[in-house]
Design a protein around this motif. Structure first.
Motif, PDB file in Angstrom:
ATOM      1  N   MET A  49       0.830  -1.201   0.000  1.00  0.00           N
ATOM      2  CA  MET A  49       0.000   0.000   0.000  1.00  0.00           C
ATOM      3  C   MET A  49       0.864   1.251   0.000  1.00  0.00           C
ATOM      4  N   GLU A  50       0.263   2.343  -0.417  1.00  0.00           N
ATOM      5  CA  GLU A  50       0.951   3.623  -0.444  1.00  0.00           C
ATOM      6  C   GLU A  50       1.101   4.156   0.987  1.00  0.00           C
ATOM      7  N   PRO A  51       2.125   4.963   1.248  1.00  0.00           N
ATOM      8  CA  PRO A  51       2.318   5.501   2.597  1.00  0.00           C
ATOM      9  C   PRO A  51       1.111   6.265   3.120  1.00  0.00           C
ATOM     10  N   GLU A  52       0.419   6.980   2.221  1.00  0.00           N
ATOM     11  CA  GLU A  52      -0.751   7.759   2.652  1.00  0.00           C
ATOM     12  C   GLU A  52      -1.840   6.851   3.212  1.00  0.00           C
ATOM     13  N   MET A  53      -2.096   5.731   2.542  1.00  0.00           N
ATOM     14  CA  MET A  53      -3.109   4.803   3.037  1.00  0.00           C
ATOM     15  C   MET A  53      -2.678   4.185   4.360  1.00  0.00           C
ATOM     16  N   ALA A  54      -1.395   3.837   4.464  1.00  0.00           N
ATOM     17  CA  ALA A  54      -0.888   3.267   5.707  1.00  0.00           C
ATOM     18  C   ALA A  54      -1.027   4.265   6.852  1.00  0.00           C
ATOM     19  N   ALA A  55      -0.731   5.534   6.589  1.00  0.00           N
ATOM     20  CA  ALA A  55      -0.859   6.555   7.625  1.00  0.00           C
ATOM     21  C   ALA A  55      -2.312   6.696   8.071  1.00  0.00           C
ATOM     22  N   GLN A  56      -3.220   6.690   7.119  1.00  0.00           N
ATOM     23  CA  GLN A  56      -4.639   6.809   7.465  1.00  0.00           C
ATOM     24  C   GLN A  56      -5.107   5.639   8.319  1.00  0.00           C
ATOM     25  N   ARG A  57      -4.672   4.428   7.962  1.00  0.00           N
ATOM     26  CA  ARG A  57      -5.082   3.250   8.722  1.00  0.00           C
ATOM     27  C   ARG A  57      -4.436   3.242  10.106  1.00  0.00           C
ATOM     28  N   THR A  58      -3.212   3.724  10.184  1.00  0.00           N
ATOM     29  CA  THR A  58      -2.544   3.817  11.479  1.00  0.00           C
ATOM     30  C   THR A  58      -3.289   4.765  12.410  1.00  0.00           C
ATOM     31  N   LEU A  59      -3.582   5.950  11.926  1.00  0.00           N
ATOM     32  CA  LEU A  59      -4.228   6.961  12.763  1.00  0.00           C
ATOM     33  C   LEU A  59      -5.669   6.583  13.100  1.00  0.00           C
ATOM     34  N   ALA A  60      -6.342   5.924  12.166  1.00  0.00           N
ATOM     35  CA  ALA A  60      -7.712   5.474  12.448  1.00  0.00           C
ATOM     36  C   ALA A  60      -7.709   4.445  13.578  1.00  0.00           C
ATOM     37  N   GLY A  61      -6.737   3.548  13.558  1.00  0.00           N
ATOM     38  CA  GLY A  61      -6.641   2.550  14.612  1.00  0.00           C
ATOM     39  C   GLY A  61      -6.332   3.162  15.963  1.00  0.00           C
ATOM     40  N   ILE A  62      -5.441   4.153  15.967  1.00  0.00           N
ATOM     41  CA  ILE A  62      -5.111   4.836  17.214  1.00  0.00           C
ATOM     42  C   ILE A  62      -6.330   5.573  17.754  1.00  0.00           C
ATOM     43  N   ARG A  63      -7.028   6.299  16.879  1.00  0.00           N
ATOM     44  CA  ARG A  63      -8.229   7.026  17.314  1.00  0.00           C
ATOM     45  C   ARG A  63      -9.289   6.086  17.867  1.00  0.00           C
ATOM     46  N   ALA A  64      -9.376   4.881  17.296  1.00  0.00           N
ATOM     47  CA  ALA A  64     -10.364   3.900  17.751  1.00  0.00           C
ATOM     48  C   ALA A  64      -9.945   3.226  19.049  1.00  0.00           C
ATOM     49  N   GLY A  65      -8.735   3.517  19.514  1.00  0.00           N
ATOM     50  CA  GLY A  65      -8.278   2.949  20.773  1.00  0.00           C
ATOM     51  C   GLY A  65      -7.770   1.524  20.678  1.00  0.00           C
ATOM     52  N   LYS A  66      -7.422   1.076  19.470  1.00  0.00           N
ATOM     53  CA  LYS A  66      -6.948  -0.299  19.311  1.00  0.00           C
ATOM     54  C   LYS A  66      -5.549  -0.438  19.897  1.00  0.00           C
ATOM     55  N   LEU A  67      -5.362  -1.470  20.682  1.00  0.00           N
ATOM     56  CA  LEU A  67      -4.048  -1.740  21.246  1.00  0.00           C
ATOM     57  C   LEU A  67      -3.097  -2.226  20.163  1.00  0.00           C
ATOM     58  N   ARG A  68      -3.561  -3.128  19.316  1.00  0.00           N
ATOM     59  CA  ARG A  68      -2.773  -3.626  18.184  1.00  0.00           C
ATOM     60  C   ARG A  68      -3.424  -3.131  16.901  1.00  0.00           C
ATOM     61  N   VAL A  69      -2.729  -2.273  16.194  1.00  0.00           N
ATOM     62  CA  VAL A  69      -3.208  -1.744  14.915  1.00  0.00           C
ATOM     63  C   VAL A  69      -2.444  -2.491  13.835  1.00  0.00           C
ATOM     64  N   VAL A  70      -3.119  -3.409  13.153  1.00  0.00           N
ATOM     65  CA  VAL A  70      -2.427  -4.265  12.198  1.00  0.00           C
ATOM     66  C   VAL A  70      -3.164  -4.261  10.862  1.00  0.00           C
ATOM     67  N   TYR A  71      -2.410  -4.207   9.783  1.00  0.00           N
ATOM     68  CA  TYR A  71      -2.992  -4.181   8.445  1.00  0.00           C
ATOM     69  C   TYR A  71      -1.934  -4.573   7.430  1.00  0.00           C
TER      70      TYR A  71
END
Length: 255
Positions: free
Chosen positions: A200-222
């Motif tokens: 995936m492109e860095p932009e998509m990875a960044a979006q998925r990372t931040l979405a997981g953090i905002r959702a409070g996920k302990l393990r953000v994996v994709y």
């Protein structure tokens, strides 16, 4: 909002900075070479953020502690800086192995530990938390890959540390997140000679990372298919796993 990101000159770190940039956001960005941060800084300023860049190596414990302590309020710290050595026979000379652990493990702790100390002294924010610390690990954390043993081990170490430490820091109003991405398109992965499922492109990875953090996920994996594959391969008997993974085409060393 105060956000601090290491390794922000390129790849996921730069994409995370751009994604976080907005009016009212103060970004503290680091890279080993401050001049390489120029493009990231310009993009973030154009989006309305206040940016404080610094040239700093995460292996410099005293420098990192001073930088973080002087940053002011930090709502999110992302320990992103990391290195690899490619894969294949001969890629992990003794000095390279030490550099990988010094950057990927000690460097992460040099970021996360002062951040936790600083956050513990802060008042809770609007979300009820004193702050969040995200550690960038990797899906490689779940596979003891024989062609990149130091990289896999270093990512496994910080992933497990963050997930375990979160249990105690929650009591102080601080959250930790272990971010485990799959393949992200960068100058390094562009040289890979093997298939990279879920690239995936860095932009998509960044979006998925931040979405997981905002959702409070302990393990953000994709992505999930690659994660499932890694867990299956990681569960194989070690001899079988090594025989399978030694057949993978080698990856170029990191510049």
């Amino acid at each position: 909002m105060g956000i601090l990101i290491t390794g922000a000159s390129a790849g996921l770190g730069a994409a995370l900075a751009r994604e976080c940039a907005a009016p009212g956001v103060t970004l503290h960005l680091s890279a080993r070479d401050a001049s390489r941060l120029a493009a990231t800084v310009a993009a973030c300023v154009a989006k309305g953020a206040t940016v404080h860049p610094v040239g700093l190596d995460v292996r410099d414990a005293a420098g990192m502690a001073a930088w973080i302590a002087g940053a002011g309020r930090l709502d999110l710290v992302i320990a992103n800086a990391g290195i690899s050595a490619g894969t294949g026979t001969g890629m992990e000379a003794p000095e390279v192995v030490r550099d990988i652990f010094d950057t990927n493990v000690t460097g992460v702790l040099n970021t996360a530990l002062p951040a936790i100390t600083a956050m513990a002294a802060q008042a809770p924010g609007a979300d009820g938390l004193r702050g969040r610390v995200a550690v960038i690990a990797s899906i490689a954390a779940f596979v003891a890959g024989p062609t990149a043993p130091a990289y896999c081990a270093s990512k496994s170490a910080v992933q497990r540390w963050a997930e375990a430490r979160d249990a105690t820091e929650r009591k102080r109003g601080i959250r930790l997140h272990a971010v485990c991405p799959g393949f992200i398109r960068t100058a390094i992965t562009d040289r890979n000679a093997f298939p990279m499922p879920g690239l995936m492109e860095p932009e998509m990875a960044a979006q998925r990372t931040l979405a997981g953090i905002r959702a409070g996920k302990l393990r953000v994996v994709y992505p999930w298919p690659l994660y499932a594959m890694s867990r299956i391969i990681g569960a194989l008997p070690p001899g079988w796993r090594n025989a399978l993974l030694m057949r993978v085409e080698p990856k170029a060393a990191q510049a």
